[in-house]
Design an enzyme around this catalytic site. Structure first.
Site, PDB file in Angstrom:
ATOM      1  N   GLU A  92      38.458  20.760  54.177  1.00  0.00           N
ATOM      2  CA  GLU A  92      39.017  21.947  54.834  1.00  0.00           C
ATOM      3  C   GLU A  92      38.698  21.957  56.237  1.00  0.00           C
ATOM      4  O   GLU A  92      37.595  21.719  56.788  1.00  0.00           O
ATOM      5  CB  GLU A  92      38.679  23.217  54.351  1.00  0.00           C
ATOM      6  N   THR A  98      43.326  25.872  57.868  1.00  0.00           N
ATOM      7  CA  THR A  98      43.013  27.414  57.872  1.00  0.00           C
ATOM      8  C   THR A  98      44.089  27.895  58.835  1.00  0.00           C
ATOM      9  O   THR A  98      44.732  27.352  59.730  1.00  0.00           O
ATOM     10  CB  THR A  98      41.890  28.089  58.035  1.00  0.00           C
ATOM     11  N   ALA A 124      44.481  35.093  60.149  1.00  0.00           N
ATOM     12  CA  ALA A 124      45.118  36.144  59.800  1.00  0.00           C
ATOM     13  C   ALA A 124      45.527  37.038  61.009  1.00  0.00           C
ATOM     14  O   ALA A 124      44.809  37.430  61.766  1.00  0.00           O
ATOM     15  CB  ALA A 124      44.210  37.346  58.929  1.00  0.00           C
ATOM     16  N   ARG A 141      46.898  36.526  51.469  1.00  0.00           N
ATOM     17  CA  ARG A 141      47.256  37.596  52.035  1.00  0.00           C
ATOM     18  C   ARG A 141      46.377  37.738  53.393  1.00  0.00           C
ATOM     19  O   ARG A 141      47.094  38.091  54.435  1.00  0.00           O
ATOM     20  CB  ARG A 141      46.692  38.602  51.248  1.00  0.00           C
ATOM     21  N   ASP A 195      42.507  38.743  55.331  1.00  0.00           N
ATOM     22  CA  ASP A 195      41.693  39.632  55.017  1.00  0.00           C
ATOM     23  C   ASP A 195      42.207  41.062  55.664  1.00  0.00           C
ATOM     24  O   ASP A 195      42.927  41.071  56.759  1.00  0.00           O
ATOM     25  CB  ASP A 195      40.502  39.641  55.734  1.00  0.00           C
ATOM     26  N   HIS A 201      37.309  39.728  43.914  1.00  0.00           N
ATOM     27  CA  HIS A 201      37.549  39.607  45.299  1.00  0.00           C
ATOM     28  C   HIS A 201      36.630  40.702  45.731  1.00  0.00           C
ATOM     29  O   HIS A 201      36.292  41.626  45.338  1.00  0.00           O
ATOM     30  CB  HIS A 201      38.914  39.815  45.520  1.00  0.00           C
ATOM     31  N   GLN A 212      37.080  30.658  46.167  1.00  0.00           N
ATOM     32  CA  GLN A 212      36.407  31.082  47.178  1.00  0.00           C
ATOM     33  C   GLN A 212      34.995  30.265  46.844  1.00  0.00           C
ATOM     34  O   GLN A 212      34.692  29.851  46.141  1.00  0.00           O
ATOM     35  CB  GLN A 212      35.979  32.626  46.819  1.00  0.00           C
TER      36      GLN A 212
HETATM   37  P1  FAD Z   1      45.536  38.784  47.173  1.00  0.00           P
HETATM   38  O1  FAD Z   1      45.790  37.832  46.042  1.00  0.00           O
HETATM   39  O2  FAD Z   1      46.762  39.549  47.729  1.00  0.00           O
HETATM   40  O3  FAD Z   1      44.154  39.764  46.910  1.00  0.00           O
HETATM   41  C1  FAD Z   1      43.796  40.812  47.544  1.00  0.00           C
HETATM   42  C2  FAD Z   1      43.296  41.829  47.150  1.00  0.00           C
HETATM   43  O4  FAD Z   1      44.271  42.535  46.659  1.00  0.00           O
HETATM   44  C3  FAD Z   1      42.345  41.608  45.839  1.00  0.00           C
HETATM   45  O5  FAD Z   1      41.427  42.598  45.615  1.00  0.00           O
HETATM   46  C4  FAD Z   1      43.348  41.705  44.461  1.00  0.00           C
HETATM   47  O6  FAD Z   1      42.663  41.940  43.387  1.00  0.00           O
HETATM   48  C5  FAD Z   1      44.308  42.941  45.062  1.00  0.00           C
HETATM   49  N1  FAD Z   1      45.672  42.463  44.433  1.00  0.00           N
HETATM   50  C6  FAD Z   1      46.362  41.572  44.489  1.00  0.00           C
HETATM   51  N2  FAD Z   1      47.537  41.868  43.772  1.00  0.00           N
HETATM   52  C7  FAD Z   1      47.508  43.227  43.651  1.00  0.00           C
HETATM   53  C8  FAD Z   1      48.428  44.217  43.012  1.00  0.00           C
HETATM   54  N3  FAD Z   1      49.672  43.613  42.721  1.00  0.00           N
HETATM   55  N4  FAD Z   1      48.140  45.243  42.785  1.00  0.00           N
HETATM   56  C9  FAD Z   1      46.761  45.713  43.229  1.00  0.00           C
HETATM   57  N5  FAD Z   1      46.002  44.960  43.660  1.00  0.00           N
HETATM   58  C10 FAD Z   1      46.358  43.726  43.884  1.00  0.00           C
HETATM   59  N6  FAD Z   1      41.948  33.967  55.120  1.00  0.00           N
HETATM   60  C11 FAD Z   1      42.490  33.790  56.485  1.00  0.00           C
HETATM   61  O7  FAD Z   1      42.685  34.656  57.184  1.00  0.00           O
HETATM   62  N7  FAD Z   1      42.939  32.485  56.859  1.00  0.00           N
HETATM   63  C12 FAD Z   1      42.801  31.306  55.818  1.00  0.00           C
HETATM   64  O8  FAD Z   1      43.241  30.339  56.415  1.00  0.00           O
HETATM   65  C13 FAD Z   1      41.937  31.873  54.784  1.00  0.00           C
HETATM   66  N8  FAD Z   1      41.964  30.588  53.901  1.00  0.00           N
HETATM   67  C14 FAD Z   1      41.471  30.759  52.757  1.00  0.00           C
HETATM   68  C15 FAD Z   1      41.032  29.766  51.558  1.00  0.00           C
HETATM   69  C16 FAD Z   1      40.601  30.258  50.144  1.00  0.00           C
HETATM   70  C17 FAD Z   1      40.416  28.703  49.606  1.00  0.00           C
HETATM   71  C18 FAD Z   1      39.951  31.383  50.171  1.00  0.00           C
HETATM   72  C19 FAD Z   1      39.370  31.582  48.590  1.00  0.00           C
HETATM   73  C20 FAD Z   1      40.246  32.459  50.734  1.00  0.00           C
HETATM   74  C21 FAD Z   1      40.873  32.119  52.396  1.00  0.00           C
HETATM   75  N9  FAD Z   1      41.239  33.152  53.255  1.00  0.00           N
HETATM   76  C22 FAD Z   1      41.555  32.749  54.394  1.00  0.00           C
HETATM   77  C23 FAD Z   1      40.627  34.449  53.052  1.00  0.00           C
HETATM   78  C24 FAD Z   1      41.777  35.447  52.144  1.00  0.00           C
HETATM   79  O9  FAD Z   1      42.783  35.607  53.119  1.00  0.00           O
HETATM   80  C25 FAD Z   1      41.059  36.713  51.781  1.00  0.00           C
HETATM   81  O10 FAD Z   1      40.116  36.512  50.842  1.00  0.00           O
HETATM   82  C26 FAD Z   1      41.658  37.846  51.401  1.00  0.00           C
HETATM   83  O11 FAD Z   1      41.089  39.132  51.560  1.00  0.00           O
HETATM   84  C27 FAD Z   1      42.537  37.861  50.251  1.00  0.00           C
HETATM   85  O12 FAD Z   1      43.469  36.779  50.156  1.00  0.00           O
HETATM   86  P2  FAD Z   1      44.318  36.568  48.784  1.00  0.00           P
HETATM   87  O13 FAD Z   1      45.423  35.661  49.086  1.00  0.00           O
HETATM   88  O14 FAD Z   1      43.392  36.250  47.712  1.00  0.00           O
HETATM   89  O15 FAD Z   1      44.884  38.044  48.572  1.00  0.00           O
END
Ligand code: FAD
Length: 288
Positions: free
Chosen positions: A11, A42, A45, A102, A104, A140, A167
């Site tokens: 990465e 990456t 956001a 999504r 942060d 999360h 993560q």
């Molecule tokens: P989601 O899956 O949408 O989850 C976010 C929160 O919402 C969680 O608490 C989940 O339980 C909750 N949730 C989801 N769906 C629902 C629903 N339908 N109803 C109620 N609650 C719900 N960030 C960046 O900015 N740029 C990057 O390039 C980047 N790369 C990453 C790579 C990896 C491998 C990982 C693990 C993380 C990365 N991140 C990055 C961080 C990531 O954007 C954050 O962890 C963010 O807070 C959550 O993203 P997600 O896609 O998991 O979100």
């Protein structure tokens, strides 16, 4: 990324908005020698499409370095037309893999997407991309309940996810418990373990505060002992990451995704230490 089911990948992150793209060339030139299965890039956001170099670097990797690339894409502040523009750009560059996220929630103004699974669904309907998603072995940070995490993983799979990258984590036992739970809940797609070598105490404290990863006592001792000796901490951090990776591979995980911090020295040291183990696992998978 369909040739097989076991991956060793890297990465990288794009240079800052005001730094030219060429500042990453040296790192990429050295990282490509590792010959990873793919390199992910990456995405900031809330970053604007104009300033975002993720697509450019993903294209460079794919079309110049001839390494499969995985473009991260966040949706927290995006409108559908923003996602249309970036996915059209990725598709026109031949990029097939998107890590749909999504981003942060730092109080950023939401637009057309609430969660990553909404982005999944939107991209899936374009029928052009292999969708990969994030998962959280310790839950999360906004919600540490692993049952909700498993539900979210299932939602992502229903909306097109073909595999996950976890993560980062520093305690393999936590990861194994999470994997057991995911598998016993019927999640059967590949899950890659994301490993971050620790080379700076302040940096790791900032990252773990943001993502909620546990620092186990063994790592804490290393951080405290060598925090003022840069080289010693780097060597100890590399050894800790190698130890984690060897244990994960020997236990049978689906793949390793190494967070390089654009630091080829560290990534190469780790690769040198696991080369023959990777060769052995690759031979096993070839024979399936
Ligand atoms: P989601 O899956 O949408 O989850 C976010 C929160 O919402 C969680 O608490 C989940 O339980 C909750 N949730 C989801 N769906 C629902 C629903 N339908 N109803 C109620 N609650 C719900 N960030 C960046 O900015 N740029 C990057 O390039 C980047 N790369 C990453 C790579 C990896 C491998 C990982 C693990 C993380 C990365 N991140 C990055 C961080 C990531 O954007 C954050 O962890 C963010 O807070 C959550 O993203 P997600 O896609 O998991 O979100």
């Amino acid at each position: 990324m369909t040739k097989r089911n076991w991956f060793f990948s890297l990465e990288v992150f794009p240079p800052k908005v005001d730094s030219p793209l060429r500042t990453i060339y040296k790192a990429l030139n050295e990282l490509k020698e590792i010959n990873p299965d793919f390199i992910s890039v990456t995405y900031g956001a809330g970053g604007s499409l104009v300033n975002n170099k993720t697509a450019e670097i993903s294209s460079l990797l794919k079309n110049v370095y001839k390494i499969e690339s995985l473009a991260h894409l966040t949706c927290i502040s995006s409108k559908k037309e923003d996602i249309d523009k970036i996915t059209e750009k990725l598709s026109s560059e031949g990029i097939k893999n998107i890590l749909a996220l999504r981003g942060d929630d730092n109080g950023i103004q939401r637009n057309d997407f609430n969660y990553a699974s909404d982005l999944n669904e939107y991209i899936k309907n374009k029928d052009k991309f292999n969708i990969i998603s994030a998962c959280y072995p310790e839950g999360h940070i906004e919600n540490r309940d692993l049952d909700l995490e498993i539900e979210n993983m299932k939602r992502k799979i229903n909306n097109g996810t073909t595999s996950f990258i976890s993560q980062l984590f520093f305690d393999n036992d936590i990861y194994y418990k999470f994997l057991d739970k995911a598998r016993s809940s019927g999640i059967n797609v590949p899950i890659q373990a994301r490993i971050m070598p620790v080379i700076n105490k302040k940096q790791i404290e900032r990252i773990t505060t943001l993502c909620g990863a546990t620092i186990p006592p063994k790592l804490s001792k290393i951080l405290n002992r060598y925090e003022h000796n840069k080289e010693a901490l780097r060597d100890a951090g590399i050894a800790y990451a190698v130890d984690q990776i060897i244990d994960l591979i020997s236990t049978g995980v689906d793949g390793i995704h190494l967070y390089t911090m654009n630091n080829p020295y560290v990534a190469n040291k780790i690769n040198d230490s696991i080369k023959l183990v990777l060769k052995a696992i690759n031979n096993e998978y070839k024979n399936y």
